[in-house]
Design an enzyme around this catalytic site. Structure first.
Site, PDB file in Angstrom:
ATOM      1  N   HIS A  95     -24.898   5.181  -8.655  1.00 53.35           N
ATOM      2  CA  HIS A  95     -25.445   6.480  -9.038  1.00 53.35           C
ATOM      3  C   HIS A  95     -26.222   7.126  -7.896  1.00 53.35           C
ATOM      4  CE1 HIS A  95     -27.915   9.151 -11.838  1.00 53.35           C
ATOM      5  NE2 HIS A  95     -26.660   9.433 -12.145  1.00 53.35           N
TER       6      HIS A  95
ATOM      7  N   LYS B 206     -35.125  15.062 -10.281  1.00 57.25           N
ATOM      8  CA  LYS B 206     -35.949  13.871 -10.492  1.00 57.25           C
ATOM      9  C   LYS B 206     -37.161  13.990  -9.570  1.00 57.25           C
ATOM     10  CE  LYS B 206     -31.703  12.395 -11.855  1.00 57.25           C
ATOM     11  NZ  LYS B 206     -30.498  13.243 -11.802  1.00 57.25           N
TER      12      LYS B 206
ATOM     13  N   ASP C 195     -24.228  11.235  11.190  1.00 58.01           N
ATOM     14  CA  ASP C 195     -24.411  10.708  12.547  1.00 58.01           C
ATOM     15  C   ASP C 195     -25.607   9.772  12.675  1.00 58.01           C
ATOM     16  OD1 ASP C 195     -22.192  12.124  13.398  1.00 58.01           O
ATOM     17  OD2 ASP C 195     -23.350  13.871  14.017  1.00 58.01           O
TER      18      ASP C 195
ATOM     19  N   LYS D 152     -27.060   9.201  -4.702  1.00 58.03           N
ATOM     20  CA  LYS D 152     -26.442  10.403  -4.139  1.00 58.03           C
ATOM     21  C   LYS D 152     -27.022  10.629  -2.741  1.00 58.03           C
ATOM     22  CE  LYS D 152     -27.354  11.280  -8.833  1.00 58.03           C
ATOM     23  NZ  LYS D 152     -26.162  11.498  -9.514  1.00 58.03           N
TER      24      LYS D 152
ATOM     25  N   HIS E 279     -31.457  18.977 -13.570  1.00 57.81           N
ATOM     26  CA  HIS E 279     -30.981  17.667 -13.139  1.00 57.81           C
ATOM     27  C   HIS E 279     -31.925  17.007 -12.135  1.00 57.81           C
ATOM     28  CE1 HIS E 279     -27.728  14.920 -11.401  1.00 57.81           C
ATOM     29  NE2 HIS E 279     -27.712  14.669 -12.689  1.00 57.81           N
TER      30      HIS E 279
ATOM     31  N   ASP F 230     -51.177  12.904  -8.076  1.00 53.46           N
ATOM     32  CA  ASP F 230     -52.365  13.501  -7.463  1.00 53.46           C
ATOM     33  C   ASP F 230     -52.026  14.536  -6.391  1.00 53.46           C
ATOM     34  OD1 ASP F 230     -54.058  12.018  -9.067  1.00 53.46           O
ATOM     35  OD2 ASP F 230     -54.220  10.362  -7.645  1.00 53.46           O
TER      36      ASP F 230
END
EC number: 2.7.8.-
Length: 492
Positions: free
Chosen positions: A410, A234, A417, A412, A232, A239
Site C-alpha cells: 500500500h 493522511k 535518480d 505510495k 484521501h 503540537d
C-alpha cells in the site's frame, strides 16, 4: 363505431410513442451537450456519449453520480473564499523561505517551483525526516506521541478502522483531551463510515474532542455534488511541531480487510520535525475550516518551529479537485520526464492515462531504469485486471514490473535518480490524479532517498518480476478481460 374507437386508440398510442421518443431524444441530446461542454479527453467524452445513448436511464444516472467533478455549489464557494485567505499565508511563507530554494540541487529546482505553483508550499530547509515501515510500531508511536502532547493533536485520515491497536489510539486521544490537549479529528465520510456508526464519535465529543465528517454522502444531493470525491489524505500533527504522513490509514493490519484474501496491508510513514511540519498543519487547518460547517473563515496554523541545522530540504505538496486542480498530474509527469538514471514507483493501484503511460515508456526508451512495483494480489479485482492491461506496452518499452507477494503493498512512492522522493497518499491512478484530495512530501535529500531505496529493495526481495516472454503466452481470454476492465478507468 368500434372502428372509430380503435382509430382513436391507435392514434393516441402512436402519439404517446412519439412523445416518448421526443423526450428520449431531447434528454439524451441535453446530456450530450453537457458532456461536450467541458473539455475532457476524447476517449472519456466518447465513452460517456456511448453510454448515455445506449443506456439512457443508466447512463444519465451514472453521469450525474460520477461524470463531473463538482464538490457542490456551497462547498465550492467556501473553498474559493477560504483559498483567498490561504493564499495570503502561503505567499508570506514563500517569501520567508525564498533563500532555501538556492540550496536545492539544480535537478530539483524546476520540480520544486512547479510543486509550489498555484498557491502551493515552498521548499524549506532544516527538517528531520524519519522513515517508518512497521505498521504496529507506527501505531504504538502514535499512542506515544499522543501521550506526550502538550497543546494540540490534529488527525486527518481517509480510514479510521475499528478494532486492534487502532482502538488504542482512540483511547489515548480521549485521555489527552481529558488532560486539556486540544484535539481535532477530520475523517472521510465514506472511508470511515463504520467508525462514524460506532460509539467512538460520541465518546470523542463527550471527552471534548472535535470531530468533523469530511464530504458526507447525502442522498438527494448527488445532482449538486459528485458522490465519490474523497478526502484521501493522511496527516497527524502533534503540537504544530511534528507531523506524520504517508500511505497508512488508522488501521491495524492484523484485523483490517482480512476477508479480502490479499494478506496484511503493507504501509510506510514518515515522521517530520522542522518547518515543513507547519505546511502540513496549514493544510489540515484549511481542510478543517472547509469541512466544518461552523467555521466561516480560514483558521491559521501554528507558526513554524526552529529548523534543524543541516536538516533535509523538503516541501509539502497537496492537491485536489477545485483546490489546486491538476497540479498533481503536472508534477508526476514532470518528475518522470526529469529522470535521467533511475525511476522507481510503488503503488497499490496502477491506472495511468495515456500521457503518463507514454512518459514512462519514453523514460525507459531513453535509458532510464524504470521499475514499477505493485501488489500481486489486489483487494479490487477490477483494478487488478485493468492494471495488467498496461503490462504489454510497459514490458515492450523496457519497464521492469515487480509483483509484491508479501501482502497488499500500500506504500505510495516515487524515487527519482536516488536524489528526489515523492512520498505520501497518492496512488498512480486517475482517482488520485483527478478526484481525491491528496497529500505528499517531496524530499530533496540523499540520506532519506537512500533509506527509501533500502525499503524499496526489501519490497523487491518479496516480489516476482514479470517475464515478458511468459506474459505474452498468457491465455487469450486474459487479454480480453484486461482490456475490458481498462475501459472503465477513464470514467472514474
Amino acid at each position: 363505431m368500434n372502428d372509430l374507437l380503435g382509430f382513436f386508440i391507435n392514434t393516441h398510442s402512436v402519439l404517446n410513442l412519439r412523445l416518448i421518443f421526443l423526450a428520449h431524444f431531447l434528454l439524451v441530446t441535453y446530456f450530450i451537450f453537457i458532456i461536450i461542454s467541458v473539455r475532457r479527453p476524447v476517449g472519456v467524452a466518447f465513452a460517456w456519449i456511448f453510454i448515455v445513448m445506449t443506456f439512457p436511464l443508466l447512463g444519465i444516472g451514472l453521469y450525474i453520480l460520477i461524470g463531473e467533478r463538482p464538490v457542490g455549489r456551497a462547498l465550492t464557494r467556501k473553498i474559493i473564499r477560504m483559498n483567498r485567505e490561504y493564499e495570503n499565508i502561503t505567499k508570506l511563507m514563500r517569501q520567508q523561505f525564498i533563500g532555501d530554494r538556492e540550496k536545492l540541487p539544480l535537478e530539483g529546482r524546476a520540480l520544486s517551483l512547479l510543486a509550489e505553483s498555484k498557491n502551493g508550499s515552498p521548499v524549506v530547509a532544516g527538517n528531520k525526516i524519519e522513515l517508518h515501515s512497521n505498521s504496529l510500531k507506527i501505531l504504538q508511536n502514535f499512542v506515544d506521541e499522543i501521550n506526550q502532547a502538550k497543546k494540540s493533536l490534529h488527525l486527518e485520515f481517509y480510514i479510521w478502522a475499528l478494532g486492534g491497536d487502532a482502538d488504542r489510539v482512540c483511547e489515548a486521544l480521549i485521555a489527552a483531551a481529558q488532560r486539556g490537549v486540544a484535539c481535532r479529528v477530520l475523517l472521510d465520510s465514506l472511508g470511515s463510515k463504520d467508525w462514524f456508526k460506532s460509539s467512538w464519535p460520541g465518546r470523542f465529543r463527550k471527552a471534548g474532542i472535535q470531530v468533523t465528517e469530511a464530504l458526507p454522502i447525502q442522498v438527494g444531493r448527488f445532482q449538486f455534488r459528485r458522490a465519490d470525491l474523497r478526502l484521501h489524505r493522511k496527516i497527524f500533527v502533534i503540537d504544530g511541531a511534528v507531523v506524520w504522513t504517508g500511505s497508512m490509514n488508522l488501521v491495524d493490519p492484523r484485523t483490517f480487510k482480512q476477508d479480502s484474501g490479499v494478506g496484511e496491508w503493507v504501509d510506510a510513514m514518515v515522521r517530520i520535525e522542522g518547518p515543513v511540519a507547519s505546511q502540513f498543519e496549514l493544510t489540515f487547518s484549511f481542510d478543517w475550516s472547509v469541512d466544518n460547517p461552523k467555521i466561516t473563515h480560514f483558521d491559521d496554523r501554528e507558526p513554524p518551529v526552529s529548523p534543524h541545522e543541516g536538516g533535509a530540504l523538503a516541501q509539502e505538496f497537496s492537491s485536489g479537485p477545485v483546490y489546486r486542480d491538476d497540479i498533481l498530474y503536472q508534477v508526476l509527469l514532470s518528475a518522470i520526464m526529469d529522470a535521467r538514471e533511475e525511476l522507481t514507483i510503488t503503488t497499490p493501484y496502477f491506472g495511468p492515462d495515456d500521457g503518463l503511460l507514454q512518459a514512462l515508456m519514453a523514460a525507459a526508451a531513453r535509458g532510464v531504469e524504470v521499475t514499477l512495483i505493485v501488489p500481486k494480489l489486489n483487494d479490487s479485482k477490477l483494478v487488478a485486471w485493468s492494471s495488467r492491461s498496461f503490462y504489454d506496452d510497459l514490458l515492450n518499452a523496457g519497464v521492469r514490473i515487480a509483483e509484491f507477494h508479501g501482502g497488499l503493498l500500500h506504500t505510495k512512492s516515487l524515487l527519482i535518480d536516488k536524489r528526489i522522493a515523492i512520498f505520501g497518499s497518492v496512488n498512480f491512478d486517475q482517482r488520485s490524479l483527478r478526484l481525491n484530495f491528496e497529500i505528499s512530501l517531496i524530499v530533496y535529500n540523499n540520506d532519506f532517498c537512500s533509506k527509501l531505496e533500502k525499503l524499496i529493495n526489501s519490497y523487491l526481495a518479496q516480489s516476482d518480476f514479470v517475464d515478458s516472454k511468459i506474459w505474452a503466452k498468457r491465455p487469450r481470454w486474459h487479454h480480453y478481460l484486461e482490456n475490458a476492465a481498462h475501459l472503465t478507468s477513464p470514467l472514474l
